[in-house]
Enzyme design. Sequence first.
Site, short mmCIF file in Angstrom:
data_model
loop_
_atom_site.label_atom_id
_atom_site.label_comp_id
_atom_site.label_asym_id
_atom_site.label_seq_id
_atom_site.Cartn_x
_atom_site.Cartn_y
_atom_site.Cartn_z
N GLY A 1 -1.79 1.09 10.31
CA GLY A 1 -1.55 1.66 11.87
C GLY A 1 -1.89 0.68 12.88
O GLY A 1 -2.35 1.04 13.94
N LYS B 1 -3.61 5.65 -3.47
CA LYS B 1 -4.60 6.84 -3.20
C LYS B 1 -4.93 7.94 -4.01
O LYS B 1 -4.12 8.27 -4.63
CB LYS B 1 -4.25 7.39 -1.59
CG LYS B 1 -4.21 5.91 -0.57
CD LYS B 1 -3.85 6.39 0.77
CE LYS B 1 -3.46 4.98 1.65
NZ LYS B 1 -2.24 4.36 1.23
N TYR C 1 3.06 10.03 0.36
CA TYR C 1 4.00 9.51 1.09
C TYR C 1 5.44 10.02 0.39
O TYR C 1 5.91 9.54 -0.46
CB TYR C 1 4.02 8.06 1.00
CG TYR C 1 2.78 7.63 1.91
CD1 TYR C 1 1.97 8.35 2.64
CD2 TYR C 1 2.37 6.32 1.50
CE1 TYR C 1 0.91 7.71 3.26
CE2 TYR C 1 1.16 5.69 2.09
CZ TYR C 1 0.54 6.65 3.04
OH TYR C 1 -0.74 5.81 3.52
N ASN D 1 -0.68 2.17 16.12
CA ASN D 1 -1.13 3.23 16.41
C ASN D 1 0.01 4.26 16.36
O ASN D 1 0.41 4.92 17.15
CB ASN D 1 -1.82 3.09 17.90
CG ASN D 1 -3.11 2.77 17.98
OD1 ASN D 1 -3.37 1.53 18.25
ND2 ASN D 1 -4.18 3.67 17.40
N LEU E 1 2.70 1.05 20.19
CA LEU E 1 2.63 -0.19 20.44
C LEU E 1 3.78 -1.00 20.17
O LEU E 1 4.11 -2.11 20.42
CB LEU E 1 1.08 -0.85 19.92
CG LEU E 1 -0.03 -0.47 20.53
CD1 LEU E 1 -1.08 -1.07 19.80
CD2 LEU E 1 -0.12 -1.22 21.97
N ASP F 1 0.82 -1.22 -0.14
CA ASP F 1 0.09 -0.12 0.12
C ASP F 1 0.81 1.22 0.01
O ASP F 1 1.66 1.54 0.93
CB ASP F 1 -1.00 -0.14 1.29
CG ASP F 1 -1.77 1.28 1.41
OD1 ASP F 1 -2.74 1.61 0.64
OD2 ASP F 1 -1.27 2.35 2.15
#
Length: 342
Positions: free
Chosen positions: A235, A85, A59, A238, A242, A54
């Site tokens: 994510g 995207k 980006y 997060n 994590l 992805d």
Amino acid sequence: MDVTQHRILPRGGLSLPCIGMGCAPLGGLYQPVSDAQARNTLDGAWEAGVRFFDTAPYYGYTQSEHRLGAALRERPRNEFVISTKVGRLMRPDASVRPGDDGFAAPLPFRPQYDYTYDGILRSHDDSLQRLGLERIDILFVHDIGSVTHGEHDQQYWRQLLDGGGFRALDQLRSSGQVKAVGLGVNECEIVQRAMGEFDLDCTLLAGRYTLLEQASLSSLLDLCVERGNAIVIGGPFNSGVLAGNGKFNYADAPDAILQRVAQLDAICREFHVPLQAAALQFPLAHPAVVSCIPGGQDLAQLRQNLDWFATPLPAGLWTALQGAGLIDARAPVPSPVPAGAA
């Protein structure tokens, strides 16, 4: 779980690997990444069996798409799935500087929001040229909604509705130029709003259904199962809290979040399993979820993600986490693989 496992999207029948690679880090998110490092990571991902990638024009201000395409265009096209995207057109701009939008060394293109019919078709064509591929499998509308746009939310939402954005997506899908369309967002409300206007095949939901938070459980995910809107989890750490980097929602994590992560980690340690393994595997237990796409800054990080994804986790771990009130009692949890099972 491992890289060979696939799930089928309810709408359209696209087969999606259960784990993929999020390519924002290859655009130099937070840290600089050289062309050689990016290529080494992508070649290593391929050798490890990763077949879902992805990316997005945003980006690295087109850098991620360029790097991903350079690696994948040499591979058999029917052996991998790629998503990118729409929603931002990238315009040449000599004022771009290192650190803009968190990218360490972005290319000299400035993002300009455009969710209109013409904007989405242009973005799709531009991505094909940067990637050097004849087709893109999944097209996500990037960062629509109030979290990104604030007081301008309705202005950009109307571009999708009245400006023909949804019509462009439907045209690309119905013509076979892409196999699936949806949203790529960090919030739940906009997904529900979009589902009331347009048939989404899948949604890339970043950070909203994770080991750390499950607010979307009943409000969104149950509806997605009912409507056939498959969820790709972005994510899963997060923004990294994590995984130990102290970031939450792309910023420094507040103390309350760090304390909750410490509680999750303590219980994982009691069961002698890495917190990161639980974070990667937890979301896939929900029937709405078809894939999980952690990012990979380099080859070592990528391999570590795959190892965590394949780590056996005891059923007692999930019972303990639910008993401590750290994950929603209604959340489906992974089933342990029986001994000797393939």
